[in-house]
Design an enzyme around this catalytic site. Structure first.
Site, short mmCIF file in Angstrom:
data_model
loop_
_atom_site.label_atom_id
_atom_site.label_comp_id
_atom_site.label_asym_id
_atom_site.label_seq_id
_atom_site.Cartn_x
_atom_site.Cartn_y
_atom_site.Cartn_z
N ASP A 143 -2.97 -10.74 -1.75
CA ASP A 143 -3.22 -10.30 -0.63
C ASP A 143 -4.48 -10.15 -0.89
OD1 ASP A 143 -2.03 -8.59 1.90
OD2 ASP A 143 -3.75 -7.72 1.32
N HIS B 14 0.63 -1.36 -0.11
CA HIS B 14 0.17 -0.14 0.05
C HIS B 14 0.75 1.31 0.06
CE1 HIS B 14 -3.62 -2.42 0.58
NE2 HIS B 14 -3.48 -2.91 1.70
ZN LIG Z 1 -3.70 -7.00 3.20
#
Ligand SMILES: [Zn+2]
Length: 309
Positions: free
Chosen positions: A164, A127
């Site tokens: 993920d 991220h």
């Molecule tokens: Zn994650």
């Protein structure tokens, strides 16, 4: 010679988010604990301590000002970058070791081997943005690795796959300007961070986002992921494969609604290994991303490494 390196660093435990935070130090401690139940695997691995990535290496994907800011905040005792992203005193050491582990894996893959590595690191990275951390992540370990493979090892084409449960928005942002880096991300939708629509292909159409509803049958996720990988590699033979191995896509994870089981971790890993054997002599560097049920995370890492071996 071992076929798989396990790259880690004790500094990963120095990124102190507090026990109330889902991305706590117990996650990384669960991996050696799980490995203890598989002494055979333990002895098949080449155990390596990661180096720390340098400022210049981090700046392959990040704004140098942001890199220095993280170092300074850590040196001053820490700060919060957003509601859930923490810099603690040890976070610079942890973050640079996390990125360094991936770079080490690439040095091995393009050097004398092992050709495959698993980087057991935290904080996660997918991220993190060019000039800021978010979503528990400080530095884009895998994105930095993709640029490093091209710059340092002359790789032309790099494939990044991300299973993920969250969209790898940071990875996408850090690689989408480079047409010869292709990125496949399967993630829950709608879900944090809210990006990753299938129509978002990046400016060079080198991004394959696979948004999926929560709670589907396990095999639906596996099939969707593999078909995106195959679509992304039509006429594109990667020189190395990077894996964002997030295990929050397993059933029961507190931060996700996917239904994958340990057998699926093994299946996905084996599928990537066999493709990498075909494409690039088996070069794969996998890095831990999410996974917030520590015991499941430990077991998943072991199953992942078993399949990588
Ligand atoms: Zn994650």
């Amino acid at each position: 010679m071992p076929s798989l390196a396990l790259i880690a660093h004790p500094d990963s435990g120095r990124h102190d988010t507090g026990w109330g935070h889902p991305e706590h130090v117990g996650r990384i401690r669960a991996i050696p604990r799980a490995l203890r139940y598989d002494p055979e695997l333990f002895h098949l691995l080449e155990h390596r301590e990661a180096r720390h990535a340098t400022h210049e290496e981090l700046a392959l994907a990040h704004d140098p000002v942001y890199v220095s800011t993280v170092e300074e905040l850590a040196a001053r005792g820490g700060a919060r970058l957003d509601a859930d992203t923490v810099v603690s005193e040890g976070s610079w050491a942890a973050g640079t070791a996390g990125a360094g582990a991936v770079l080490d894996g690439l040095d091995l893959a393009f050097g004398d081997g092992p050709r495959r590595s698993f980087c057991a690191v935290r904080p996660p990275g997918h991220h993190a943005l060019r000039d800021g951390g978010m979503g528990f992540c400080l530095f884009g370990n895998v994105a930095i690795g993709a640029h490093y493979a091209r710059r340092r090892h002359g790789a032309e084409r790099v494939l990044i796959v991300d299973w993920d449960v969250h969209h790898g928005n940071g990875t996408q942002a850090l690689v989408q300007q480079t047409a010869d880096i292709r990125f496949v991300s399967m993630h829950q939708w709608p879900w944090y961070p809210g990006t990753g629509a299938a129509s978002d292909r990046g400016p060079h159409a080198n991004v394959w986002n696979v948004p999926m509803e929560a709670g589907l049958a396990r095999e639906v996720y596996v099939a969707a992921f593999l078909s995106a990988v195959d679509a992304a590699t039509v006429g594109f033979v990667p020189d190395v494969v990077l894996v964002s191995a997030g295990f929050d896509s397993l059933a029961g994870d507190p931060l996700g609604g996917f239904t994958l089981e340990m057998d699926d971790v093994e299946r996905l890993t084996r599928e990537m290994v066999s493709r990498a054997e075909h494409w690039c002599g088996g070069r794969i560097v996998s890095a831990l991303e999410g996974g917030y049920a520590p015991e499941r995370l430990g077991e998943a890492c072991v199953r992942h490494m078993r399949a990588l071996v």
